[in-house]
Design a protein around this motif. Structure first.
Motif, short mmCIF file in Angstrom:
data_model
loop_
_atom_site.label_atom_id
_atom_site.label_comp_id
_atom_site.label_asym_id
_atom_site.label_seq_id
_atom_site.Cartn_x
_atom_site.Cartn_y
_atom_site.Cartn_z
N LEU A 165 0.77 -1.24 0.03
CA LEU A 165 0.12 -0.21 0.03
C LEU A 165 0.87 1.11 -0.07
N VAL A 166 1.05 1.87 -1.28
CA VAL A 166 2.12 2.74 -1.43
C VAL A 166 1.68 4.26 -1.05
N SER A 167 2.37 4.90 -0.25
CA SER A 167 2.02 6.38 0.10
C SER A 167 3.39 7.10 0.06
N HIS A 168 4.35 6.89 -0.53
CA HIS A 168 5.59 7.72 -0.70
C HIS A 168 5.57 9.02 -1.20
N SER A 169 6.10 9.93 -0.47
CA SER A 169 6.19 11.30 -0.92
C SER A 169 7.42 11.83 -1.50
N LEU A 170 7.29 12.92 -2.30
CA LEU A 170 8.77 13.45 -2.64
C LEU A 170 8.60 14.94 -2.12
N VAL A 171 9.86 15.49 -1.50
CA VAL A 171 10.08 16.80 -0.95
C VAL A 171 9.97 17.91 -1.94
N PRO A 172 10.85 17.82 -2.87
CA PRO A 172 10.72 19.23 -3.82
C PRO A 172 9.40 19.64 -4.32
N PRO A 173 8.36 18.73 -4.65
CA PRO A 173 7.15 19.05 -5.23
C PRO A 173 6.32 19.93 -3.94
N ALA A 174 6.66 19.42 -2.87
CA ALA A 174 5.98 20.11 -1.76
C ALA A 174 6.49 21.55 -1.38
N MET A 175 7.97 21.70 -1.56
CA MET A 175 8.45 23.00 -1.35
C MET A 175 7.96 23.85 -2.35
N GLU A 176 7.90 23.30 -3.57
CA GLU A 176 7.28 24.02 -4.65
C GLU A 176 6.10 24.54 -4.25
N ALA A 177 5.05 23.92 -3.91
CA ALA A 177 3.62 24.14 -3.55
C ALA A 177 3.53 25.14 -2.53
N LEU A 178 4.69 25.17 -1.46
CA LEU A 178 4.58 25.93 -0.18
C LEU A 178 5.26 27.15 -0.95
N LEU A 179 5.78 27.34 -1.82
CA LEU A 179 6.58 28.77 -2.24
C LEU A 179 5.18 29.46 -3.43
N GLY A 200 20.57 13.74 -3.70
CA GLY A 200 21.63 14.65 -4.06
C GLY A 200 21.06 16.22 -3.99
N ALA A 201 21.99 16.97 -3.40
CA ALA A 201 21.54 18.28 -3.43
C ALA A 201 21.14 18.99 -4.51
N ALA A 202 21.64 18.50 -5.77
CA ALA A 202 21.41 19.16 -7.06
C ALA A 202 19.85 18.89 -7.18
N ALA A 203 19.07 18.16 -6.69
CA ALA A 203 17.87 17.98 -6.86
C ALA A 203 16.68 19.35 -6.54
N TYR A 204 17.57 20.29 -5.62
CA TYR A 204 16.89 21.35 -5.16
C TYR A 204 17.31 22.52 -6.32
N GLN A 205 18.07 22.48 -7.15
CA GLN A 205 18.59 23.43 -7.98
C GLN A 205 17.67 24.11 -8.61
N ALA A 206 16.70 23.47 -9.22
CA ALA A 206 15.57 24.26 -10.01
C ALA A 206 14.58 25.20 -9.32
N ILE A 207 14.37 24.58 -7.94
CA ILE A 207 13.55 25.30 -7.20
C ILE A 207 14.13 26.65 -6.88
N HIS A 210 14.21 29.05 -9.80
CA HIS A 210 12.77 29.34 -10.14
C HIS A 210 12.34 30.39 -9.39
N PHE A 211 12.35 30.09 -7.95
CA PHE A 211 11.48 30.94 -6.85
C PHE A 211 12.69 31.81 -6.48
N ARG A 212 13.99 31.88 -6.71
CA ARG A 212 15.19 32.69 -6.02
C ARG A 212 15.12 32.51 -4.51
N VAL A 213 15.21 31.33 -4.07
CA VAL A 213 15.34 30.97 -2.71
C VAL A 213 16.68 30.32 -2.42
N PRO A 214 17.24 30.75 -1.35
CA PRO A 214 18.58 29.89 -1.02
C PRO A 214 17.91 28.60 -0.51
#
Ligand code: SF4
Length: 362
Positions: A165-179, A200-207, A210-214
């Protein structure tokens, strides 16, 4: 204790706090997106230590807390099947859903087993070939590789009595939703080091771009967290917005290729409901068509029960950093670890549990 004491050294903590104070020309608002970091911040009083220069918001970093009621209710429905043995981490047992919690389901006769690794489900399926073993697979990028390897092992062993019963979640899309929420006040993120050990840290590069957030990847000890906060405010002061890895003793920029490969063989990104945040596109993992036979929902024809309102619980706003646990009228009164009204009071990574444990009740 070696490899721990140096990250809790009081002199280093005060030195880092002083450096942060010296770097700030104004008060900045940062969010951590990791329940382990939230607990460390509260436990070590880092929010109080920096109160004059940095406001720390607590984001949707607790995997148990963001698991939707629908998944919990599906798990409860599965326990009503006589042939099913449901395997779950202990944190999930007392999370309230619309149909009650898994502890109550167990008390009602359901076969609910607490496991310590998803791979324990493989061992149980082999030991009990006459039972249908279902793994409640929840968590962020950190736990998805083990769930993927569970499927791959079950396939290799020819186990036909194991499903997920799968309910895995991915963090970067949630960060985008918050922003993209007009009400957000986030000026910088602390990203969870353990997520980056996989992605990998590079997974956050696009966010960041795009949102100009450190976005600063950091660890879980006070010196780690303060180093991350310092790097974040220094970027803000310089008007920079990039990904910075301050946890490079464990997390690499490119993460763990073998873990990512296992995940992408078994799972694909899907739209996922987040408790308190609604349905977010590509924010979860679902089984690929090649592994659809491992899908417990399809195997047992489990419906998606209609979910009701969360009552007085304001977990949605707490998880988005819009309100604090202490703003909840039920905090420490009707809602305690013994009488939880929401997941953030139950989970060992929940913000409400952290506030109650380290700051006391109402
Ligand atoms: S204190 Fe309890 S009721 Fe209030 S937001 Fe937290 S979990 Fe929900």
């Amino acid at each position: 204790m070696r490899h721990l004491d140096e990250y809790r050294d009081p002199a280093l903590i005060l030195q880092q706090a002083e450096a942060i104070r010296a770097a700030c020309t104004r008060r900045w608002t940062l969010m951590e997106v990791c329940g382990g970091q939230t607990h460390a911040i509260l436990r070590h009083g880092l929010d109080d230590l920096l109160a004059d220069t940095v406001e720390l918001l607590h984001g949707p970093g607790c995997p148990v807390c963001v698991t939707p009621t629908e998944t919990l209710d599906q798990a409860v429905l599965l326990t009503r099947r006589r042939e099913v043995m449901l395997c779950t981490f202990g944190d999930m047992l007392r999370v309230p859903g619309a149909l009650g919690d898994l502890n109550a389901a167990r008390a009602a006769g359901g076969d609910v087993r607490v496991i310590y690794s998803p791979l324990d489900a493989v061992a149980l399926a082999r030991e009990h070939p006459q039972r249908e073993v279902v793994l409640l697979a929840v968590g962020f990028e950190t736990t998805a590789p083990a769930a993927a390897i569970t499927v791959l092992q079950a396939e290799a062993l020819g186990l036909s009595n194991l499903s997920l019963l799968v309910s895995h979640s991915l963090v970067p899309p949630a960060m985008e939703a918050l922003l993209t929420d007009p009400a957000h006040r986030i000026q910088g993120f602390l990203a969870a080091g353990h997520v980056c050990t996989v992605e990998g840290a590079a997974a956050y590069q696009a966010i960041a771009e795009h949102f100009r957030v450190p976005i600063v990847v950091t660890g879980f000890e006070p010196v780690d967290l303060l180093a991350g906060i310092r790097a974040c405010v220094e970027q803000l002061e310089r008007d920079e917005a990039r990904v910075e890895n301050r946890y490079d003793r464990a997390a690499r920029d490119d993460g763990n290729a073998a873990a990512r490969d296992a995940v992408s063989r078994v799972f694909e990104p899907v739209e996922r409901e987040w408790r308190g945040m609604g349905r977010l596109p590509a924010s979860g993992l679902g089984l690929r068509p090649a592994y659809a036979g491992f899908d417990a929902v399809a195997r047992f024809g489990i419906a998606s029960p209609a979910t009701g309102a969360d009552g007085p619980c304001i977990a949605g706003e707490v998880l988005r950093g819009l309100r604090r646990p202490t703003d909840c009228p039920a905090f420490g009164r009707e809602c305690t670890p013994n009488t939880p009204l929401g997941a953030p009071m139950v989970s060992s990574e929940g913000a409400c549990a952290a506030y109650l444990h380290y700051r006391g009740g109402a």
